[in-house]
Design a protein around this motif. Structure first.
Motif, PDB file in Angstrom:
ATOM      1  N   VAL A 148      45.368 150.433  -6.151  1.00 55.81           N
ATOM      2  CA  VAL A 148      45.122 151.652  -6.916  1.00 55.81           C
ATOM      3  C   VAL A 148      45.225 152.875  -6.009  1.00 55.81           C
ATOM      4  O   VAL A 148      45.705 153.932  -6.423  1.00 55.81           O
ATOM      5  CB  VAL A 148      43.757 151.579  -7.642  1.00 55.81           C
ATOM      6  N   GLU A 149      44.816 152.736  -4.757  1.00 59.51           N
ATOM      7  CA  GLU A 149      44.969 153.831  -3.800  1.00 59.51           C
ATOM      8  C   GLU A 149      46.440 154.054  -3.477  1.00 59.51           C
ATOM      9  O   GLU A 149      46.878 155.196  -3.277  1.00 59.51           O
ATOM     10  CB  GLU A 149      44.181 153.532  -2.524  1.00 59.51           C
ATOM     11  N   TRP A 150      47.207 152.971  -3.424  1.00 59.93           N
ATOM     12  CA  TRP A 150      48.642 153.128  -3.204  1.00 59.93           C
ATOM     13  C   TRP A 150      49.278 153.921  -4.339  1.00 59.93           C
ATOM     14  O   TRP A 150      50.203 154.709  -4.122  1.00 59.93           O
ATOM     15  CB  TRP A 150      49.321 151.760  -3.096  1.00 59.93           C
ATOM     16  N   GLY A 151      48.781 153.691  -5.566  1.00 56.46           N
ATOM     17  CA  GLY A 151      49.304 154.438  -6.713  1.00 56.46           C
ATOM     18  C   GLY A 151      49.036 155.927  -6.588  1.00 56.46           C
ATOM     19  O   GLY A 151      49.918 156.759  -6.826  1.00 56.46           O
ATOM     20  N   GLU A 180      29.165 135.543  -2.968  1.00 52.37           N
ATOM     21  CA  GLU A 180      29.326 136.895  -3.505  1.00 52.37           C
ATOM     22  C   GLU A 180      30.039 137.802  -2.512  1.00 52.37           C
ATOM     23  O   GLU A 180      30.885 138.625  -2.898  1.00 52.37           O
ATOM     24  CB  GLU A 180      27.956 137.462  -3.864  1.00 52.37           C
ATOM     25  N   ALA A 181      29.727 137.653  -1.247  1.00 55.83           N
ATOM     26  CA  ALA A 181      30.400 138.447  -0.224  1.00 55.83           C
ATOM     27  C   ALA A 181      31.888 138.119  -0.171  1.00 55.83           C
ATOM     28  O   ALA A 181      32.734 139.010   0.000  1.00 55.83           O
ATOM     29  CB  ALA A 181      29.755 138.203   1.142  1.00 55.83           C
ATOM     30  N   GLU A 182      32.231 136.854  -0.322  1.00 55.17           N
ATOM     31  CA  GLU A 182      33.633 136.450  -0.334  1.00 55.17           C
ATOM     32  C   GLU A 182      34.344 136.983  -1.568  1.00 55.17           C
ATOM     33  O   GLU A 182      35.505 137.410  -1.497  1.00 55.17           O
ATOM     34  CB  GLU A 182      33.738 134.922  -0.279  1.00 55.17           C
ATOM     35  N   PHE A 183      33.650 136.982  -2.716  1.00 56.97           N
ATOM     36  CA  PHE A 183      34.211 137.564  -3.940  1.00 56.97           C
ATOM     37  C   PHE A 183      34.530 139.042  -3.715  1.00 56.97           C
ATOM     38  O   PHE A 183      35.637 139.506  -4.044  1.00 56.97           O
ATOM     39  CB  PHE A 183      33.214 137.397  -5.091  1.00 56.97           C
ATOM     40  N   ASN A 184      33.588 139.782  -3.146  1.00 60.25           N
ATOM     41  CA  ASN A 184      33.813 141.202  -2.893  1.00 60.25           C
ATOM     42  C   ASN A 184      34.982 141.427  -1.943  1.00 60.25           C
ATOM     43  O   ASN A 184      35.792 142.350  -2.132  1.00 60.25           O
ATOM     44  CB  ASN A 184      32.550 141.841  -2.312  1.00 60.25           C
ATOM     45  N   ARG A 185      35.082 140.577  -0.940  1.00 69.14           N
ATOM     46  CA  ARG A 185      36.160 140.732   0.043  1.00 69.14           C
ATOM     47  C   ARG A 185      37.516 140.510  -0.597  1.00 69.14           C
ATOM     48  O   ARG A 185      38.453 141.298  -0.389  1.00 69.14           O
ATOM     49  CB  ARG A 185      35.957 139.761   1.196  1.00 69.14           C
ATOM     50  N   GLN A 186      37.646 139.436  -1.367  1.00 71.68           N
ATOM     51  CA  GLN A 186      38.929 139.126  -1.986  1.00 71.68           C
ATOM     52  C   GLN A 186      39.326 140.190  -3.000  1.00 71.68           C
ATOM     53  O   GLN A 186      40.506 140.578  -3.081  1.00 71.68           O
ATOM     54  CB  GLN A 186      38.868 137.756  -2.660  1.00 71.68           C
ATOM     55  N   MET A 187      38.370 140.685  -3.770  1.00 75.83           N
ATOM     56  CA  MET A 187      38.697 141.703  -4.762  1.00 75.83           C
ATOM     57  C   MET A 187      39.030 143.036  -4.099  1.00 75.83           C
ATOM     58  O   MET A 187      39.903 143.773  -4.575  1.00 75.83           O
ATOM     59  CB  MET A 187      37.535 141.874  -5.738  1.00 75.83           C
ATOM     60  N   SER A 188      38.366 143.341  -3.000  1.00 78.06           N
ATOM     61  CA  SER A 188      38.666 144.579  -2.288  1.00 78.06           C
ATOM     62  C   SER A 188      40.088 144.572  -1.741  1.00 78.06           C
ATOM     63  O   SER A 188      40.767 145.608  -1.711  1.00 78.06           O
ATOM     64  CB  SER A 188      37.658 144.780  -1.152  1.00 78.06           C
ATOM     65  N   ALA A 189      40.549 143.400  -1.325  1.00 77.87           N
ATOM     66  CA  ALA A 189      41.886 143.286  -0.748  1.00 77.87           C
ATOM     67  C   ALA A 189      42.972 143.612  -1.770  1.00 77.87           C
ATOM     68  O   ALA A 189      43.994 144.224  -1.428  1.00 77.87           O
ATOM     69  CB  ALA A 189      42.092 141.889  -0.176  1.00 77.87           C
ATOM     70  N   VAL A 190      42.767 143.196  -3.025  1.00 72.76           N
ATOM     71  CA  VAL A 190      43.793 143.457  -4.042  1.00 72.76           C
ATOM     72  C   VAL A 190      43.580 144.808  -4.729  1.00 72.76           C
ATOM     73  O   VAL A 190      44.526 145.392  -5.259  1.00 72.76           O
ATOM     74  CB  VAL A 190      43.845 142.326  -5.092  1.00 72.76           C
ATOM     75  N   ARG A 191      42.351 145.309  -4.711  1.00 75.78           N
ATOM     76  CA  ARG A 191      42.069 146.579  -5.386  1.00 75.78           C
ATOM     77  C   ARG A 191      42.685 147.775  -4.681  1.00 75.78           C
ATOM     78  O   ARG A 191      42.859 148.848  -5.271  1.00 75.78           O
ATOM     79  CB  ARG A 191      40.553 146.799  -5.489  1.00 75.78           C
ATOM     80  N   GLN A 192      43.082 147.597  -3.429  1.00 79.62           N
ATOM     81  CA  GLN A 192      43.630 148.721  -2.679  1.00 79.62           C
ATOM     82  C   GLN A 192      44.912 149.268  -3.302  1.00 79.62           C
ATOM     83  O   GLN A 192      45.317 150.391  -3.004  1.00 79.62           O
ATOM     84  CB  GLN A 192      43.911 148.295  -1.236  1.00 79.62           C
ATOM     85  N   VAL A 227      44.497 153.944 -14.212  1.00 78.98           N
ATOM     86  CA  VAL A 227      44.552 152.488 -14.265  1.00 78.98           C
ATOM     87  C   VAL A 227      45.923 152.080 -13.748  1.00 78.98           C
ATOM     88  O   VAL A 227      46.950 152.536 -14.261  1.00 78.98           O
ATOM     89  CB  VAL A 227      44.358 151.960 -15.701  1.00 78.98           C
ATOM     90  N   VAL A 228      45.942 151.269 -12.701  1.00 72.47           N
ATOM     91  CA  VAL A 228      47.189 150.833 -12.072  1.00 72.47           C
ATOM     92  C   VAL A 228      47.373 149.348 -12.290  1.00 72.47           C
ATOM     93  O   VAL A 228      46.435 148.559 -12.128  1.00 72.47           O
ATOM     94  CB  VAL A 228      47.192 151.145 -10.562  1.00 72.47           C
ATOM     95  N   THR A 229      48.571 148.941 -12.683  1.00 73.96           N
ATOM     96  CA  THR A 229      48.888 147.535 -12.916  1.00 73.96           C
ATOM     97  C   THR A 229      49.629 146.948 -11.716  1.00 73.96           C
ATOM     98  O   THR A 229      50.161 147.696 -10.883  1.00 73.96           O
ATOM     99  CB  THR A 229      49.752 147.388 -14.182  1.00 73.96           C
ATOM    100  N   PRO A 230      49.706 145.620 -11.617  1.00 72.14           N
ATOM    101  CA  PRO A 230      50.342 145.006 -10.436  1.00 72.14           C
ATOM    102  C   PRO A 230      51.832 145.269 -10.295  1.00 72.14           C
ATOM    103  O   PRO A 230      52.410 144.952  -9.254  1.00 72.14           O
ATOM    104  CB  PRO A 230      50.072 143.504 -10.636  1.00 72.14           C
ATOM    105  N   ASP A 244      40.250 153.504 -11.013  1.00 74.51           N
ATOM    106  CA  ASP A 244      39.587 154.338 -10.017  1.00 74.51           C
ATOM    107  C   ASP A 244      39.787 155.796 -10.396  1.00 74.51           C
ATOM    108  O   ASP A 244      40.670 156.143 -11.199  1.00 74.51           O
ATOM    109  CB  ASP A 244      40.142 154.079  -8.618  1.00 74.51           C
ATOM    110  N   GLY A 245      38.973 156.654  -9.809  1.00 78.56           N
ATOM    111  CA  GLY A 245      39.114 158.088  -9.992  1.00 78.56           C
ATOM    112  C   GLY A 245      39.618 158.736  -8.714  1.00 78.56           C
ATOM    113  O   GLY A 245      39.420 158.221  -7.615  1.00 78.56           O
ATOM    114  N   THR A 246      40.287 159.853  -8.880  1.00 80.61           N
ATOM    115  CA  THR A 246      40.752 160.609  -7.724  1.00 80.61           C
ATOM    116  C   THR A 246      40.464 162.080  -7.931  1.00 80.61           C
ATOM    117  O   THR A 246      40.540 162.590  -9.058  1.00 80.61           O
ATOM    118  CB  THR A 246      42.264 160.405  -7.475  1.00 80.61           C
ATOM    119  N   LEU A 247      40.107 162.766  -6.870  1.00 82.22           N
ATOM    120  CA  LEU A 247      39.845 164.202  -6.909  1.00 82.22           C
ATOM    121  C   LEU A 247      41.022 164.915  -6.266  1.00 82.22           C
ATOM    122  O   LEU A 247      41.299 164.727  -5.091  1.00 82.22           O
ATOM    123  CB  LEU A 247      38.549 164.531  -6.162  1.00 82.22           C
ATOM    124  N   ARG A 248      41.711 165.739  -7.059  1.00 79.53           N
ATOM    125  CA  ARG A 248      42.861 166.463  -6.536  1.00 79.53           C
ATOM    126  C   ARG A 248      42.434 167.869  -6.137  1.00 79.53           C
ATOM    127  O   ARG A 248      41.984 168.662  -6.966  1.00 79.53           O
ATOM    128  CB  ARG A 248      43.983 166.548  -7.593  1.00 79.53           C
TER     129      ARG A 248
END
Length: 356
Positions: free
Chosen positions: A289-292, A275-287, A203-206, A172-176
């Motif tokens: 990167v924001e924690w990073g 496809e909606a379920e795929f997006n939901r599950q991936m969104s849950a784990v992708r967060q 790029v953030v790893t688990p 992900d990208g971030t604007l500082r």
């Protein structure tokens, strides 16, 4: 020149009316008949007298871990600045950590370290340059042993939580935000965020570490353009393949073009339930990167102090890169929300720094 003093020059520097090189020239002219080493403003910091709690509050690391980091990062035993001021490696590293730890100005550090503002600035920048030059490459390449050794655990853990069995991390990208520049303002202005800033790609790893950091880029740049210019695509092709040749992939948001190494959510107005379920599950784990991103500015709040981040007066991009590196060191020692969420421990500090 006779009516100027060091205090006046520092005021002009803080207000953006002087750049740092001009400050050094004028400072030397004012004090050309004096000793170049400025007198301390008070008692110096007694590191040994600090408790662990005080040390953690001041510097974000415990006493033993500050010394451990100095040894592992190979901080020099002393720094000699341009005005001949001398600081021990321990003092210089503590000044750097304290400067990053809070939204402070140099004047706020004077009572802690017993140094003048100009000395503190020189010591801080000398230490910053050393860390960036010596360890900056750890955020620029995916050819790191801890990444390669962790890939099986990354993909297995994420494969159990999401429908991508070959996913190893998130992009992900971030604007500082920064102070509005005095010139070329349109380059740093983000119409989407409506602020001036510099953009970085992470790029953030688990295990909670920032595996790759690219930037700074102009604030107006789109994440897809940043990815193209970052060189990360070539790194993924070179290093992110399984032994049988299958690519390991990153997952990002809809801004990224999909290929075999970078995937994103299914796009479109109408998506199937699957496809909606795929997006939901991936969104849950992708967060994660924001924690990073959040951990960087929560651990080192100065990096979120846009009033004192002035593009043409300070190496703002270098500030964030060094802050991200030190945040990785903090995660190696103490973990992070991402570490806890996925249950994967980061490497030790020595393994991370020495790439072993």
């Amino acid at each position: 020149m006779g009516d100027l003093s060091i205090e006046n020059l520092l005021f002009l520097l803080d207000e953006g009316l002087l750049n740092f090189d001009e400050f050094l020239i004028l400072e030397s002219e004012i004090g050309h008949n004096k000793s170049p080493q400025l007198m301390p403003d008070g008692p110096r910091l007694n590191f040994s007298a600090l408790s662990d709690e005080q040390c953690f509050s001041l510097f974000r690391f415990s006493k033993c871990d500050v010394r451990r980091m100095i040894n592992t990062l190979r901080i020099p035993s002393k720094f000699v600045c341009k005005n001949n001021s001398i600081a021990t490696g321990l003092e210089a590293f503590c000044i750097t950590l304290r400067r990053f730890a809070y939204r402070n100005r140099l004047a706020d550090l004077v009572p802690i370290f017993g140094r003048s503002e100009s000395e503190l600035s020189l010591i801080f920048n000398s230490t910053l340059d050393f860390i960036y030059a010596t360890h900056g490459n750890s955020l620029n390449s995916l050819n790191q042993r801890w990444i390669q050794r962790g890939l099986p655990e990354f993909t297995t853990t994420l494969g159990n939580l999401c429908p991508l069995p070959n996913c190893w991390g998130f992009i992900d990208g971030t604007l500082r935000p920064i102070t509005r520049p005095s010139r070329f303002q349109e380059i740093t202005y983000s119409g989407h965020k409506r602020i001036h800033g510099l953009k970085f790609q992470s790029v953030v790893t688990p295990n909670g570490l920032i595996a790759n950091l690219a930037g700074p880029f102009e604030g107006k740049r789109h994440d897809a353009a940043v990815f193209r210019e970052s060189g990360l695509g070539d790194e993924l092709v070179r290093y992110m393949n399984s032994p049988n040749g299958e690519p390991h992939c990153l997952y990002g948001d809809a801004a990224y073009a999909v290929n075999q190494y970078v995937l994103g959510p299914v796009k479109g107005i109408r998506v199937s339930p699957e496809e909606a379920e795929f997006n939901r599950q991936m969104s849950a784990v992708r967060q994660c990167v924001e924690w990073g991103f959040n951990k960087v500015i929560q651990t080192f709040a100065f990096l979120d102090y846009k009033k004192n981040l002035k593009l043409y007066l300070q190496p703002v991009g270098k500030y964030y890169a060094v802050g991200a590196f030190l945040t990785n060191c903090h995660t190696c020692l103490y973990g992070s929300p991402t570490t806890d969420y996925f249950g994967i421990r980061p490497p030790s500090l020595e393994q991370y720094i020495n790439n072993r």
